[in-house]
Design a protein around this motif. Structure first.
Motif, PDB file in Angstrom:
ATOM      1  N   VAL A  95       0.834  -1.194   0.000  1.00  0.00           N
ATOM      2  CA  VAL A  95       0.000   0.000   0.000  1.00  0.00           C
ATOM      3  C   VAL A  95       0.874   1.252   0.000  1.00  0.00           C
ATOM      4  O   VAL A  95       0.669   2.188  -0.790  1.00  0.00           O
ATOM      5  N   GLU A  96       1.851   1.272   0.859  1.00  0.00           N
ATOM      6  CA  GLU A  96       2.765   2.409   0.975  1.00  0.00           C
ATOM      7  C   GLU A  96       3.501   2.666  -0.337  1.00  0.00           C
ATOM      8  O   GLU A  96       3.607   3.817  -0.792  1.00  0.00           O
ATOM      9  N   VAL A  99       1.163   4.127  -3.041  1.00  0.00           N
ATOM     10  CA  VAL A  99       0.846   5.541  -2.820  1.00  0.00           C
ATOM     11  C   VAL A  99       2.043   6.425  -3.155  1.00  0.00           C
ATOM     12  O   VAL A  99       1.880   7.546  -3.664  1.00  0.00           O
ATOM     13  N   ASN A 119       2.407   8.610   3.926  1.00  0.00           N
ATOM     14  CA  ASN A 119       1.715   8.298   5.186  1.00  0.00           C
ATOM     15  C   ASN A 119       0.616   9.316   5.481  1.00  0.00           C
ATOM     16  O   ASN A 119      -0.426   8.966   6.044  1.00  0.00           O
ATOM     17  N   ILE A 122      -2.244   8.264   3.237  1.00  0.00           N
ATOM     18  CA  ILE A 122      -2.827   7.016   3.751  1.00  0.00           C
ATOM     19  C   ILE A 122      -3.672   7.296   4.988  1.00  0.00           C
ATOM     20  O   ILE A 122      -4.765   6.757   5.150  1.00  0.00           O
ATOM     21  N   GLU A 128      -4.345   3.748   8.210  1.00  0.00           N
ATOM     22  CA  GLU A 128      -3.055   3.851   8.889  1.00  0.00           C
ATOM     23  C   GLU A 128      -2.361   2.516   9.121  1.00  0.00           C
ATOM     24  O   GLU A 128      -1.139   2.431   9.118  1.00  0.00           O
ATOM     25  N   ASN A 131      -0.174  -0.021   5.733  1.00  0.00           N
ATOM     26  CA  ASN A 131       0.991   0.405   4.933  1.00  0.00           C
ATOM     27  C   ASN A 131       1.754  -0.729   4.280  1.00  0.00           C
ATOM     28  O   ASN A 131       2.148  -0.641   3.109  1.00  0.00           O
ATOM     29  N   VAL A 146      -6.891   3.172  -1.172  1.00  0.00           N
ATOM     30  CA  VAL A 146      -5.484   3.277  -1.574  1.00  0.00           C
ATOM     31  C   VAL A 146      -5.382   4.049  -2.892  1.00  0.00           C
ATOM     32  O   VAL A 146      -4.504   4.907  -3.061  1.00  0.00           O
ATOM     33  N   ALA A 149      -5.808   7.629  -2.133  1.00  0.00           N
ATOM     34  CA  ALA A 149      -4.596   8.149  -1.491  1.00  0.00           C
ATOM     35  C   ALA A 149      -3.499   8.392  -2.528  1.00  0.00           C
ATOM     36  O   ALA A 149      -2.798   9.422  -2.484  1.00  0.00           O
ATOM     37  N   ARG A 150      -3.332   7.463  -3.438  1.00  0.00           N
ATOM     38  CA  ARG A 150      -2.313   7.624  -4.499  1.00  0.00           C
ATOM     39  C   ARG A 150      -2.643   8.831  -5.381  1.00  0.00           C
ATOM     40  O   ARG A 150      -1.750   9.574  -5.800  1.00  0.00           O
TER      41      ARG A 150
END
Length: 254
Positions: A95-96, A99, A119, A122, A128, A131, A146, A149-150
């Protein structure tokens, strides 16, 4: 704001968009609706700069895309965020990492700065604790978060969403709708959403553009759509049971 003037686009001699003129306001959720084949996707791709119109102009905060130099067009595209219909996450990335991808593509920031921004994005979509998870390890609704967020990690001026509720149950779809609306208001983004979901129209339709056979058939907001005498719009919205119930309640004065 995005302003569209007399937009025409076709393929192989067939005209798909037939002189569309409208605008999409900053800080509002702007929806494009219509049946399959109405031109919604082509319209969205024209605004993204993926298709070049044969005629007409698209202006971003007063600047016409067609009149920009190549470098200016590239700079503008970097200010756009996109939420794809199927989320379009990279399966092998966490996920991290998903993004962070746009930051790596468009900037030369250090890893710590990229992580901080990732972060923050996210956290903004309430993920949270996800990640380090892969897309296959989270639900469809979480995958959509996700994707959002991206799309916002670079703080875009323009956010485009193609069927963001596709494949989601009604409750999760409503959560995604409200999240997009909140982000639009909080970041003061010009958001354009391509959708067929009438629940989305009811929830977040601050500006609605209805296309039919490549023409702009009607535009208004979620309250005005119940009052229009336009037969094409009435036929389209009445195909939804939700709209039937709301319309009946309004007519009864409930």
């Amino acid at each position: 704001m995005i302003e569209v003037f007399d937009l025409h686009k076709g393929f192989n001699g067939e005209e798909i968009l037939k002189g569309i003129t409208t605008n999409f306001e900053r800080g509002k959720t702007n929806l494009i609706i219509g049946t399959s084949g109405s031109g919604k996707t082509v319209f969205l791709k024209c605004m993204l700069g993926l298709f070049k119109p044969e005629k007409g102009r698209i202006c971003y905060d007063g600047e016409a895309y067609s009149e920009m130099e190549e470098e200016e067009q590239r700079s503008l595209r970097e200010k756009m965020g996109m939420v794809f219909q199927g989320s379009a996450l990279f399966d092998s990335m966490t996920v991290e990492e998903n993004v962070m991808f746009p930051i790596r593509m468009f900037t030369r920031q250090g890893k710590e700065e990229m992580l901080e921004k990732a972060n923050e994005a996210i956290s903004r979509v309430n993920l949270e604790n996800a990640n380090k998870k892969l897309p296959s390890e989270i639900s469809g609704g979480m995958q959509k978060r996700v994707a959002i967020a991206r799309a916002i990690v670079t703080r875009p001026k323009y956010l485009f969403c193609d069927e963001p509720n596709s494949g989601l149950d009604p409750k999760t779809a409503m959560i995604i709708d409200n999240l997009i609306k909140e982000i639009t208001e909080d970041y003061n983004i010009t958001t354009v959403i391509n959708t067929h979901d009438m629940n989305s129209v009811m929830e977040i339709g601050e500006k609605i553009v209805f296309l039919k056979n490549g023409y702009l058939e009607w535009e208004g907001d979620k309250t005005q759509i119940f009052k229009t005498d336009n037969e094409a719009v009435t036929e389209f919205v009445y195909s939804s049971n939700l709209f039937k119930k709301v319309r009946e309640a309004q007519l009864k004065g409930l």
